[in-house]
Design an enzyme around this catalytic site. Structure first.
Site, short mmCIF file in Angstrom:
data_model
loop_
_atom_site.label_atom_id
_atom_site.label_comp_id
_atom_site.label_asym_id
_atom_site.label_seq_id
_atom_site.Cartn_x
_atom_site.Cartn_y
_atom_site.Cartn_z
N LYS A 38 1.27 23.86 31.02
CA LYS A 38 2.07 24.94 31.61
C LYS A 38 3.24 25.38 30.73
CE LYS A 38 0.45 26.33 34.60
NZ LYS A 38 -0.87 27.04 34.58
N GLY A 39 3.18 24.99 29.46
CA GLY A 39 4.27 25.37 28.56
C GLY A 39 4.12 26.78 28.00
N THR A 41 0.77 27.44 26.53
CA THR A 41 -0.20 27.13 25.46
C THR A 41 -1.24 28.24 25.28
OG1 THR A 41 -1.51 25.84 27.03
CG2 THR A 41 0.06 24.61 25.70
N ARG A 121 9.01 23.76 27.56
CA ARG A 121 9.62 24.74 28.47
C ARG A 121 10.56 23.96 29.38
NH1 ARG A 121 5.50 27.77 32.62
NH2 ARG A 121 6.96 29.24 33.52
N SER A 129 5.67 25.20 37.79
CA SER A 129 4.46 25.90 37.35
C SER A 129 3.22 25.02 37.54
CB SER A 129 4.63 26.29 35.88
OG SER A 129 3.46 26.81 35.36
N TYR A 229 5.06 39.78 28.56
CA TYR A 229 4.58 40.48 27.37
C TYR A 229 3.06 40.40 27.31
CZ TYR A 229 9.02 41.59 25.28
OH TYR A 229 10.25 42.14 25.03
N LYS A 244 -2.13 33.20 34.78
CA LYS A 244 -0.94 32.98 33.95
C LYS A 244 0.14 33.96 34.38
CE LYS A 244 -3.41 30.24 31.36
NZ LYS A 244 -3.29 28.81 31.34
N ARG A 246 1.97 33.43 37.35
CA ARG A 246 1.93 33.55 38.81
C ARG A 246 3.34 33.45 39.39
NH1 ARG A 246 -2.42 28.97 38.74
NH2 ARG A 246 -4.31 30.07 39.28
N HIS A 248 6.18 31.88 41.45
CA HIS A 248 6.42 30.50 41.88
C HIS A 248 7.01 30.47 43.28
CE1 HIS A 248 6.82 28.97 37.44
NE2 HIS A 248 5.63 29.40 37.73
N1 LIG Z 1 2.78 36.53 27.76
C1 LIG Z 1 2.53 35.70 28.77
N2 LIG Z 1 1.76 36.08 29.81
C2 LIG Z 1 1.54 35.24 30.85
N3 LIG Z 1 2.05 33.98 30.94
C3 LIG Z 1 2.82 33.57 29.91
C4 LIG Z 1 3.10 34.40 28.79
N4 LIG Z 1 3.91 33.72 27.95
C5 LIG Z 1 4.13 32.54 28.49
N5 LIG Z 1 3.49 32.42 29.68
C6 LIG Z 1 3.58 31.26 30.54
O1 LIG Z 1 2.45 30.44 30.31
C7 LIG Z 1 2.38 29.60 31.48
C8 LIG Z 1 1.05 28.91 31.51
O2 LIG Z 1 1.07 27.94 30.51
P1 LIG Z 1 -0.24 27.34 29.87
O3 LIG Z 1 -1.08 28.43 29.32
O4 LIG Z 1 0.20 26.30 28.91
O5 LIG Z 1 -0.95 26.69 31.12
S1 LIG Z 1 -2.11 25.60 31.09
O6 LIG Z 1 -1.48 24.30 30.89
O7 LIG Z 1 -3.05 25.96 30.02
O8 LIG Z 1 -2.73 25.70 32.43
C9 LIG Z 1 2.62 30.55 32.62
O9 LIG Z 1 3.15 29.79 33.69
P2 LIG Z 1 3.28 30.41 35.17
O10 LIG Z 1 4.34 31.47 35.06
O11 LIG Z 1 3.68 29.29 36.04
O12 LIG Z 1 1.93 30.97 35.54
C10 LIG Z 1 3.59 31.57 32.02
O13 LIG Z 1 4.91 31.43 32.48
#
Ligand SMILES: Nc1ncnc2c1ncn2[C@@H]1O[C@H](COP(=O)(O)OS(=O)(=O)O)[C@@H](OP(=O)(O)O)[C@H]1O
Length: 287
Positions: A38-39, A41, A121, A129, A229, A244, A246, A248
């Site tokens: 959830k960082g 990635t 994060r 998250s 973005y 991604k 969502r 909270h």
């Molecule tokens: N550009 C962009 N668009 C959408 N989301 C973004 C972006 N950059 C960073 N994030 C943040 O990425 C969070 C999800 O992290 P991961 O991809 O590492 O999640 S996972 O571990 O693979 O499930 C996701 O967490 P949540 O906000 O809780 O959904 C986002 O906050």
């Protein structure tokens, strides 16, 4: 409506396609995004995939953290990699590696000079998250779910055995990695900055990987509907999928305070280990 970030890099002429086919093969990753869960990635992987010298494994492979996959051997692992050209870096991401006790030694055995990317994060935000993902999954499958408060607190005290709390103890997990890898091999990406100003973080990764600077600020645009973005490549707009970014759930301030108090010592230790600070649980954070 923007598409998703999944377009493979296509050659533009027949001659280029033939040359590409002749040289392309699956190669072991020379860069791994090890976490954190959830960082950010997925966003990082897709952003790096804009670079012509990078090819990425689309799905999470979970090779070094899951015994049943590791036992399939390196042939299986290689088969999960994308086709690439000799000059390209293959990148895979599996956020589960970071907190896995076995992953560092196993990755070291494969390639002791591999470069690792770790995107961190705010640990409280990360935990929320993490909880939100499980909550959505359970709701989708019509399974019972607990509130964050129920999971985080036991008899009014912080339940430090809760997995999502454990995964936010970055210092604990990084200690395992530093037994095998030098800090110089691990580039830390600020996941909070990646959300606010992705280009600045991606530029730093390009430098760390000694890549030609090819990703541009104009590759990113803020999508009001998504609230994040998204990418702009050759006139095509692409956002991450709906899992991604969502919303909270609202979390009680006293719980956030308890979490931040608990994390603060671990955060300080992490700052010392990596030689830089982050504004977690501070004035700039949402927590
Ligand atoms: N550009 C962009 N668009 C959408 N989301 C973004 C972006 N950059 C960073 N994030 C943040 O990425 C969070 C999800 O992290 P991961 O991809 O590492 O999640 S996972 O571990 O693979 O499930 C996701 O967490 P949540 O906000 O809780 O959904 C986002 O906050």
């Amino acid at each position: 409506m923007p598409g998703y970030w999944a377009a493979p890099k296509a050659p533009t002429t027949e001659a280029a396609a033939n040359a590409m086919a002749a040289n392309s093969s699956r190669r072991m990753p020379r860069v791994i995004i090890i976490g954190v869960r959830k960082g950010g990635t997925r966003a990082l992987l897709e952003m790096l995939n804009l670079h012509p010298d990078i090819e990425v494994a689309r799905s999470e492979i979970h090779f070094f953290n899951l015994d049943e996959n590791y036992e399939r051997g390196f042939g299986w692992y290689l088969a999960q990699m994308p086709l690439s050209l000799p000059y390209q870096l293959t990148v895979e991401k599996t956020p589960g590696y970071f907190a896995s006790p076995k992953a560092p030694a196993r990755i070291y055995d494969m390639n002791s000079s591999i470069r690792l990317l770790l995107i961190v994060r705010d640990p409280a935000e990360r935990l929320i998250s993490d909880y939100t993902q499980v909550l959505y999954n359970r709701k989708e499958r019509r399974k019972p779910f607990q509130s964050l408060e129920q999971l985080v607190l036991r008899k009014g005290k912080l339940n430090t055995n809760y997995k999502a709390i454990q995964r936010s103890l970055y210092d604990v997990h990084l200690t395992n990695w530093l037994r095998f890898f030098s800090l110089g091999q691990i580039h830390i990406v600020d996941g909070d900055v990646l959300i606010q100003d992705p280009f600045s973080e991606v530029e730093k990764v390009e430098r760390f990987l000694k890549l030609r600077p090819r990703i541009l600020r104009s590759n990113f645009y803020f999508n009001q509907t998504k609230g994040f973005y998204c990418l702009n490549t050759e006139g095509r707009e692409k956002c991450l999928d709906e899992s991604k970014g969502r919303p909270h759930p609202a979390v009680n301030r006293s719980i956030l305070r308890k979490l931040c108090d608990y994390f603060s010592e671990h955060n300080e230790r992490f700052y010392k280990m990596v030689g830089r600070t982050f504004s977690w649980c501070g004035n700039n954070s949402r927590v």
